[in-house]
Design a protein around this motif. Sequence first.
Motif, mmCIF file in Angstrom:
data_model
loop_
_atom_site.group_PDB
_atom_site.id
_atom_site.type_symbol
_atom_site.label_atom_id
_atom_site.label_comp_id
_atom_site.label_asym_id
_atom_site.label_seq_id
_atom_site.Cartn_x
_atom_site.Cartn_y
_atom_site.Cartn_z
ATOM 1 N N GLN A 137 23.128 -104.344 -40.314
ATOM 2 C CA GLN A 137 23.006 -104.368 -38.854
ATOM 3 C C GLN A 137 22.486 -103.051 -38.262
ATOM 4 N N ILE A 138 22.613 -101.956 -39.014
ATOM 5 C CA ILE A 138 22.214 -100.667 -38.430
ATOM 6 C C ILE A 138 21.210 -99.854 -39.258
ATOM 7 N N GLU A 139 21.188 -100.036 -40.558
ATOM 8 C CA GLU A 139 20.472 -99.058 -41.407
ATOM 9 C C GLU A 139 18.957 -99.059 -41.296
ATOM 10 N N GLY A 140 18.340 -100.226 -41.284
ATOM 11 C CA GLY A 140 16.875 -100.276 -41.408
ATOM 12 C C GLY A 140 16.497 -99.802 -42.797
ATOM 13 N N ALA A 141 15.316 -99.161 -42.927
ATOM 14 C CA ALA A 141 14.881 -98.598 -44.217
ATOM 15 C C ALA A 141 15.072 -99.585 -45.368
ATOM 16 N N VAL A 142 14.630 -100.798 -45.149
ATOM 17 C CA VAL A 142 14.940 -101.849 -46.118
ATOM 18 C C VAL A 142 14.184 -101.722 -47.447
ATOM 19 N N ASN A 143 13.107 -100.940 -47.413
ATOM 20 C CA ASN A 143 12.356 -100.787 -48.682
ATOM 21 C C ASN A 143 12.505 -99.398 -49.280
ATOM 22 N N GLU A 144 13.430 -98.639 -48.768
ATOM 23 C CA GLU A 144 13.482 -97.242 -49.214
ATOM 24 C C GLU A 144 14.424 -96.966 -50.388
ATOM 25 N N ASP A 145 14.051 -95.956 -51.143
ATOM 26 C CA ASP A 145 14.887 -95.456 -52.242
ATOM 27 C C ASP A 145 15.359 -96.559 -53.181
ATOM 28 N N GLY A 146 14.483 -97.509 -53.396
ATOM 29 C CA GLY A 146 14.762 -98.519 -54.416
ATOM 30 C C GLY A 146 15.515 -99.745 -53.946
ATOM 31 N N ARG A 147 15.818 -99.842 -52.651
ATOM 32 C CA ARG A 147 16.522 -101.052 -52.181
ATOM 33 C C ARG A 147 15.618 -102.273 -52.346
ATOM 34 N N THR A 148 16.210 -103.376 -52.761
ATOM 35 C CA THR A 148 15.488 -104.651 -52.822
ATOM 36 C C THR A 148 16.050 -105.567 -51.731
ATOM 37 N N PRO A 149 15.396 -106.683 -51.445
ATOM 38 C CA PRO A 149 15.861 -107.530 -50.330
ATOM 39 C C PRO A 149 17.237 -108.163 -50.565
ATOM 40 N N SER A 150 17.908 -108.395 -49.444
ATOM 41 C CA SER A 150 19.155 -109.153 -49.462
ATOM 42 C C SER A 150 18.860 -110.526 -48.863
ATOM 43 N N ILE A 151 19.859 -111.401 -48.902
ATOM 44 C CA ILE A 151 19.639 -112.738 -48.327
ATOM 45 C C ILE A 151 19.404 -112.663 -46.819
ATOM 46 N N TRP A 152 19.839 -111.575 -46.185
ATOM 47 C CA TRP A 152 19.581 -111.455 -44.749
ATOM 48 C C TRP A 152 18.146 -111.016 -44.465
ATOM 49 N N ASP A 153 17.519 -110.317 -45.415
ATOM 50 C CA ASP A 153 16.101 -109.991 -45.240
ATOM 51 C C ASP A 153 15.290 -111.279 -45.277
ATOM 52 N N THR A 154 15.533 -112.091 -46.288
ATOM 53 C CA THR A 154 14.729 -113.305 -46.418
ATOM 54 C C THR A 154 15.058 -114.302 -45.302
ATOM 55 N N PHE A 155 16.328 -114.425 -44.988
ATOM 56 C CA PHE A 155 16.753 -115.382 -43.938
ATOM 57 C C PHE A 155 16.148 -115.007 -42.590
ATOM 58 N N SER A 156 16.258 -113.726 -42.231
ATOM 59 C CA SER A 156 15.764 -113.322 -40.908
ATOM 60 C C SER A 156 14.240 -113.406 -40.821
ATOM 61 N N LYS A 157 13.586 -113.409 -41.998
ATOM 62 C CA LYS A 157 12.123 -113.538 -41.993
ATOM 63 C C LYS A 157 11.675 -114.990 -42.099
ATOM 64 N N THR A 158 12.636 -115.896 -42.133
ATOM 65 C CA THR A 158 12.297 -117.317 -42.157
ATOM 66 C C THR A 158 12.210 -117.807 -40.719
ATOM 67 N N GLU A 159 11.140 -118.496 -40.416
ATOM 68 C CA GLU A 159 10.917 -118.895 -39.033
ATOM 69 C C GLU A 159 12.086 -119.683 -38.437
ATOM 70 N N GLY A 160 12.435 -119.320 -37.220
ATOM 71 C CA GLY A 160 13.426 -120.089 -36.478
ATOM 72 C C GLY A 160 14.877 -119.735 -36.785
ATOM 73 N N LYS A 161 15.107 -118.772 -37.655
ATOM 74 C CA LYS A 161 16.495 -118.487 -38.034
ATOM 75 C C LYS A 161 17.177 -117.489 -37.095
ATOM 76 N N THR A 162 16.419 -116.517 -36.600
ATOM 77 C CA THR A 162 17.044 -115.539 -35.707
ATOM 78 C C THR A 162 16.313 -115.502 -34.367
ATOM 79 N N TYR A 163 16.972 -114.979 -33.378
ATOM 80 C CA TYR A 163 16.410 -114.859 -32.039
ATOM 81 C C TYR A 163 15.066 -114.126 -32.099
ATOM 82 N N ASN A 164 14.017 -114.775 -31.609
ATOM 83 C CA ASN A 164 12.661 -114.204 -31.590
ATOM 84 C C ASN A 164 12.213 -113.638 -32.934
#
Length: 447
Positions: free
Chosen positions: A18-45
């Motif tokens: 909810q606060i960090e951002g930097a989703v691709n930094e220092d070796g982080r890989t996606p979480s289910i919230w990255d993919t979910f929020s990038k799926t059309e219609g799942k989150t506000y705007n």
Amino acid sequence: MIKFPKEFVWGVATSSYQIEGAVNEDGRTPSIWDTFSKTEGKTYNGHTGDVACDHYHRYKEDVEIMKEIGVKAYRFSIAWPRIFPEEGKYNPKGMDFYKRLVDELLKRDITPAATIYHWDLPKWAYDKRGGWLNRDSVKWYVEYATKLFEELGDAIPLWITHNEPWCASILSYGIGEHAPGHKNYREALIAAHHILLSHGEAVKAFREMNIKGSKIGITLNLTPVYPASEKEEDKLAAQYADGFSNRWFLDPIFKGNYPEDMMELYSKIIGEFDFIKEGDLETISVPIDFLGVNYYTRGIVKYDEESMLKAENVPGPGKRTEMGWEISPESLYDLLKRLDREYTKLPMYITENGAAFKDEVTEDGRVRDDERIEYIKEHLKAAAKFIEEGGNLKGYFVWSLMDNFEWVHGYSKRFGIVYVDYETQKRILKDSALWYKEVILSNSIEY
Ligand code: LGS
């Protein structure tokens, strides 16, 4: 004036995605919230946590703000995909961020309270037969938790295994509103079981490591439910709704069994409980040190033959927050009393309480969030009454330190006591933060 106990822990809370951002930094890989929020219609705007509050880069400033408010403790969560970006592959660079954050907190005498899992399941884990649906998730989680204990163990006095297992299972695999967005009740209960089991296994691992001075517990979202009338059928509806939201998690943890009435009800919907193996409930109910309580609102229900739970929500008469949730501080008191009476005398912390309102920065650069002050004050009064009567409540964490990515609502809902201008990432202390500062300083609230 109401005084709080001398050692009362005044805190604020956030979570990683909810606060960090930097989703691709220092070796982080996606979480289910990255993919979910990038799926059309799942989150506000289509909002995502890609940048969020950019806390990953601004953590020093954020800790500085906490110091300014005077908070005694900070509850944050650790992003699993930073620590294990792939199965079995530890990423020290990801861990470094939390080491730096914890150092910064300790330097300023702010007690770190770390949540191990606040919903950002690594995508790799989801890709292996649905994440929490796979019993191996317990093994992956324990490997992750153990690494955290090894690296940060005694620097963190309060460890929270899970945040709101109800949301991570029922809301995510049953109702489908949260990632990964499945709508299947059998799956919801399987996920819930594995999450609870992973909690128990992590507590066992923690005990074996004998980490001096650190305590471990779990945070549940608890919603007291009241029947709409005195009618027996409405009372039955309330019983089931309570089983659904509260007892399904409280009973296994504190009593070592799932509630029988709910087992009976659910078995008609999901069939066999064959995913519960021998010994699981012993593990889930291993003794913990404290209970974390997240409280926002209550529920009122009437009987509805058609619904799965035989219950239909009825709107309460109280004022509402921007989320539409009824404000009911008395129910927080009822909840704490009930926990004390029926479940535990262990220390409890309110690990989240707070509200979203329409906040605006006025020309003089202030945010006059009187409604939020009122909300927090009334809930603190309820907490104080519980303590006065001998209740074992040790602390209170406001949700949230700052406005952030409110899951499916994206950035449209502001829960912070600090305002975030997402364009500039400028932080502004709202009036509630200034008020909270006084509360902490005086260790009291005024009537
Ligand atoms: O931001 C989340 C906060 C906001 O409100 C946080 O990440 C969660 O841990 C937590 O679930 N949060 C939250 N919960 C309130 C749930 C109230 C549900 C009431 C539904 C009534 C219709």
